[in-house]
Each structure stands twice: as structure tokens, then as C-alpha cells.
Design a protein around this motif. Structure first.
Motif, short mmCIF file in Angstrom:
data_model
loop_
_atom_site.label_atom_id
_atom_site.label_comp_id
_atom_site.label_asym_id
_atom_site.label_seq_id
_atom_site.Cartn_x
_atom_site.Cartn_y
_atom_site.Cartn_z
N GLU A 100 53.52 39.74 29.30
CA GLU A 100 55.36 39.53 29.01
C GLU A 100 55.01 40.66 28.34
OE1 GLU A 100 57.94 36.55 29.19
OE2 GLU A 100 56.24 35.15 30.47
N ARG A 101 54.59 40.84 27.17
CA ARG A 101 54.45 41.61 26.05
C ARG A 101 54.40 43.06 26.48
NH1 ARG A 101 51.93 39.18 20.76
NH2 ARG A 101 50.74 37.66 22.67
N TRP A 102 52.91 42.87 27.15
CA TRP A 102 52.28 44.11 27.16
C TRP A 102 52.50 44.40 29.09
CZ3 TRP A 102 49.37 42.66 23.17
CH2 TRP A 102 50.01 42.20 22.04
N PRO A 103 53.11 44.39 29.90
CA PRO A 103 52.70 44.43 31.23
C PRO A 103 52.03 45.61 31.68
CG PRO A 103 55.46 44.94 30.41
CD PRO A 103 54.54 45.00 28.81
N ARG A 104 52.38 46.53 31.94
CA ARG A 104 51.88 47.40 32.18
C ARG A 104 49.85 47.53 31.37
NH1 ARG A 104 56.40 52.85 31.67
NH2 ARG A 104 57.83 51.47 33.25
N ALA A 105 50.27 47.48 30.52
CA ALA A 105 48.75 47.75 29.95
C ALA A 105 47.57 46.07 30.81
CB ALA A 105 48.68 46.70 28.28
N SER A 106 48.11 44.84 30.94
CA SER A 106 47.85 43.47 31.42
C SER A 106 47.39 43.83 32.62
CB SER A 106 48.73 42.65 31.50
OG SER A 106 49.27 42.27 29.78
N LYS A 107 48.87 44.34 33.81
CA LYS A 107 48.32 44.87 34.76
C LYS A 107 46.95 45.73 35.33
CE LYS A 107 53.16 43.90 36.69
NZ LYS A 107 54.10 44.68 36.43
N PHE A 108 46.62 47.06 33.88
CA PHE A 108 45.60 48.00 33.85
C PHE A 108 44.52 47.14 33.98
CE2 PHE A 108 42.27 50.40 31.87
CZ PHE A 108 43.00 51.81 32.56
N ALA A 109 44.33 45.99 32.38
CA ALA A 109 43.27 45.63 32.52
C ALA A 109 42.83 44.61 34.26
CB ALA A 109 43.29 44.44 31.09
N LEU A 110 43.69 44.22 34.37
CA LEU A 110 43.71 43.16 35.60
C LEU A 110 42.64 43.62 36.79
CD1 LEU A 110 46.91 40.46 35.28
CD2 LEU A 110 44.13 40.28 34.37
N SER A 111 43.89 45.35 37.00
CA SER A 111 43.28 45.73 38.05
C SER A 111 41.78 46.65 37.56
CB SER A 111 43.79 46.63 38.51
OG SER A 111 44.78 47.52 37.63
N ALA A 112 41.15 46.92 36.56
CA ALA A 112 40.10 47.43 36.15
C ALA A 112 39.02 46.21 36.49
CB ALA A 112 40.04 47.56 34.73
N CYS A 113 39.55 45.10 36.02
CA CYS A 113 38.43 43.79 36.04
C CYS A 113 37.56 43.85 38.26
CB CYS A 113 38.86 42.65 35.77
SG CYS A 113 39.09 42.45 33.72
N ALA A 114 39.23 43.74 38.35
CA ALA A 114 39.01 43.75 40.57
C ALA A 114 38.12 44.33 40.73
CB ALA A 114 40.64 43.28 40.92
N ALA A 115 38.72 45.58 40.19
CA ALA A 115 37.76 46.89 40.35
C ALA A 115 36.78 47.03 40.98
CB ALA A 115 38.97 48.07 40.01
N ALA A 116 36.24 46.43 39.17
CA ALA A 116 34.38 46.63 38.78
C ALA A 116 33.76 45.89 39.17
CB ALA A 116 34.80 46.17 37.27
N VAL A 117 34.52 44.65 40.23
CA VAL A 117 34.04 43.79 40.95
C VAL A 117 33.56 43.71 41.66
CG1 VAL A 117 34.09 40.54 41.76
CG2 VAL A 117 34.68 41.62 39.51
N ALA A 118 34.46 44.86 42.30
CA ALA A 118 34.83 45.23 44.10
C ALA A 118 33.67 46.00 44.18
CB ALA A 118 36.03 45.53 44.31
N GLU A 119 33.20 46.91 42.98
CA GLU A 119 32.49 47.90 42.90
C GLU A 119 30.71 47.34 43.64
OE1 GLU A 119 31.79 52.47 43.23
OE2 GLU A 119 33.63 51.09 43.23
N LEU A 120 30.42 46.70 42.11
CA LEU A 120 29.66 46.09 41.96
C LEU A 120 29.21 45.28 43.45
CD1 LEU A 120 29.04 44.61 38.72
CD2 LEU A 120 28.39 47.03 39.09
N VAL A 121 29.95 44.81 43.99
CA VAL A 121 29.43 44.08 45.27
C VAL A 121 29.30 44.78 46.39
CG1 VAL A 121 30.54 42.61 47.18
CG2 VAL A 121 30.51 41.83 44.77
#
Length: 322
Positions: A14-35
Motif C-alpha cells: 500500500e505504501r509503494w504499490p507500483r514498486a511492489s507490483k514490479f517486484a512481484l511480477s519480476a519474481c513470477a517471471a523469473a520462475v516461469a523463465e527458468l522452467v
């Protein structure tokens, strides 16, 4: 409690909504990319297959180019180069998706919720989803283009070794520095035009399809916002993205992989349109869909892994569903 103290007490999303969404999507993308990365490597090798014969590239011009399918290409990489080579170039690919997916997801949500706006019934019209998806993909890919360039060139190092050519790079950092020293800052964005074009088309298929299918199912069927709905929407998005993005992906791969002169200019193609014309004239229209099967087979599980991971991470972190 003062406003400053109240703000500090809020959760990070809630404090940093865009930064948080950036980090969450980056984590999900890293998992999908390696698989799914081995399928991306196979796709890249298939897309440059036949290119040497068309251009008369050294010794390759004197003999027929062996055309392999997806499974034979993958098996050949394992047999001739080793199992670990299926992940060659994975590091810059993960870097690329941290930047690319982070930027595109934040950009799309901002365009959907603040710029273009939803309808009164909370639906998002298809034309707005298309504009938002293409714009977000283009913005994300422009920023990530240098990492994509390094990924494509490192994926071809195993093939160069088998052809008796010297290896160009010792690692990711060396690849970045060598490209920078030979072509300058502009050299890092070699092939960015077809790259951005491809990303716009892929995201029109991926983001637009996922968002539209998901909300259509929620509004018009008994399905609720859970993994079943996410899986159905992601399967549709992977197929549409592969159909729309493969021709631009072939052009992008060939432009990025071509040799360059001291000024950083390509020696085989003058532009993405020139590459498109030469490819169709030399190898036929269907050559634009070289690597389609591994592209689709990669995009389908990539979309599935990414969207399921992304939605679950958002839920765990207290962020609203996409």
C-alpha cells in the motif's frame, strides 16, 4: 497518529504499490523463465536454421543445411553440447524478464486503471485492452532490449563452437561490455525496433487475452477468481501470443544474431523490413513461423506458470487480483 506515522504503519504494497507490483511480477517471471527456458533456446536455434545457406556463410554455403524439428534440435543440443547447454543464456533471460515483465505489468495496470479507465460495470473494453497491452509491451521491451540482445547472442555460442568458430563471450558481463565497446550505447539496442514490434504483438496476445478472458469468465460464468479461471485465461493467452508474435520473433532473432561491422551496422540485413523480405524470398512465407511449435509450447506453460505464480504471490502479499 500523524500522517507520516500512519503511512509508515501501512503494509509495503500500500505504501509503494507500483514498486511492489514490479517486484512481484519480476519474481513470477523469473520462475516461469527458468522452467521453460530450454524451449526458448530450441526456438532460437530453429529460427536461424537455413540462414547460413541463404547468405552463403563460409563453409556452410557449400553444403545443405540440416533441417531439424523441435525434438531433434533439443536432442542434438543435449548430445552435441551437453544437457547444461539447454540453459545457456538463461542468466540474461532472467535479467530481461525482471525488467520486461516488471515494467509491462505496472504499465498495463496503470493504463487500465488510471489512463484508459474501466467501464461502469468494471469491465475493460477490448479495444482499450488491445491499446493497453501493446503499449505496455512496447515500453517494457524497449527498456529490456539490451538484455534480450545478450540472451540471443549467448544462446548461439554453442552452435558457433560446433561450427569451429571462436566463442564471442566468456559470460554475461563480458557480453555486455564487448557489445558496448564495439557498438557503443546504440549497439546495446541493436534490433530494438523488431524487438518492440514483437513485444507489442505478443502482449496484445498475452496481456489483452488474459485480462479479457479472465474478466469475461468472471462476469459471464459461474467461475470465481481462482486457479481454474487463471489457468483457462493463461492457456488462451499463450496460444494467441504465439500466433501473433512468432513472425516478429523470427525477424528479431535474425537481426540480433547477425554479424556487425565496426560501426555496429548489420552485415546481413539493413532493417527489420529488409530481413522480413529476404527471409520470405529466400525461404518462403512459412519460414516466418520457424520455431512456432516450441514458441507455443513455451508460451503456454510460461503463461500458465507466470500467471498462476503472479496471482498467488499477489494474494499472499495482500495485493488485489490482477
Amino acid at each position: 497518529m500523524s500522517p507520516a506515522e500512519e503511512e509508515k504503519s501501512l503494509p509495503l504494497p500500500e505504501r509503494w504499490p507500483r514498486a511492489s507490483k514490479f517486484a512481484l511480477s519480476a519474481c513470477a517471471a523469473a520462475v516461469a523463465e527458468l522452467v521453460t527456458f530450454p524451449l526458448d533456446l530450441t526456438k532460437t536455434r530453429l529460427q536461424v536454421q537455413g540462414e547460413a545457406a541463404v547468405h552463403g556463410d563460409g563453409a556452410a554455403a557449400g553444403r545443405a543445411t540440416p533441417h531439424r524439428g523441435m525434438l531433434r534440435t533439443a536432442a542434438g543440443i543435449v548430445r552435441e553440447e551437453g544437457l547444461g547447454k539447454l540453459w545457456q543464456g538463461a542468466t540474461p533471460a532472467v535479467y530481461r524478464h525482471i525488467v520486461y515483465s516488471g515494467v509491462r505489468m505496472v504499465a498495463y495496470e496503470h493504463l487500465r486503471d488510471s489512463v484508459l479507465g474501466r467501464s461502469e460495470d468494471e469491465s475493460f473494453p477490448l479495444w482499450k485492452a488491445v491499446v493497453g497491452g501493446m503499449s505496455a509491451g512496447a515500453i517494457g521491451q524497449f527498456f529490456a532490449s539490451p538484455t534480450d540482445l545478450v540472451k540471443v547472442q549467448m544462446q548461439m555460442e554453442g552452435r558457433r563452437k560446433l561450427e569451429g568458430k571462436p566463442l564471442r563471450f566468456r559470460g554475461v558481463h563480458h557480453a555486455f561490455m564487448k557489445i558496448l565497446s564495439e557498438g557503443g550505447i546504440r549497439g546495446l539496442w541493436a534490433g530494438w525496433v523488431p524487438n518492440v514490434q514483437r513485444a507489442a504483438l505478443v502482449n496484445m496476445g498475452d496481456l489483452t487475452t488474459y485480462d479479457s478472458v479472465k474478466h469475461f469468465l468472471l462476469l459471464n460464468t459461474p467461475l470465481v477468481d481462482n486457479s481454474v479461471t487463471h489457468s483457462a485465461a493463461s492457456c488462451c493467452s499463450g496460444l494467441v501470443a504465439a500466433v501473433l508474435g512468432t513472425p516478429a520473433d523470427v525477424v528479431k532473432t535474425r537481426i540480433m544474431n547477425q554479424p556487425r561491422d565496426k560501426q555496429g551496422r548489420g552485415l546481413l540485413y539493413k532493417s527489420s523490413m529488409d530481413c522480413l523480405i529476404q527471409t520470405v524470398q529466400g525461404e518462403g512465407f512459412m519460414s516466418l513461423y520457424k520455431g512456432f511449435i516450441p514458441t507455443w509450447m513455451r508460451m503456454a506453460p510460461w503463461s500458465l506458470v507466470f500467471w498462476l505464480t503472479y496471482e498467488q504471490i499477489r494474494r499472499i502479499c495482500g495485493v488485489s487480483s490482477f
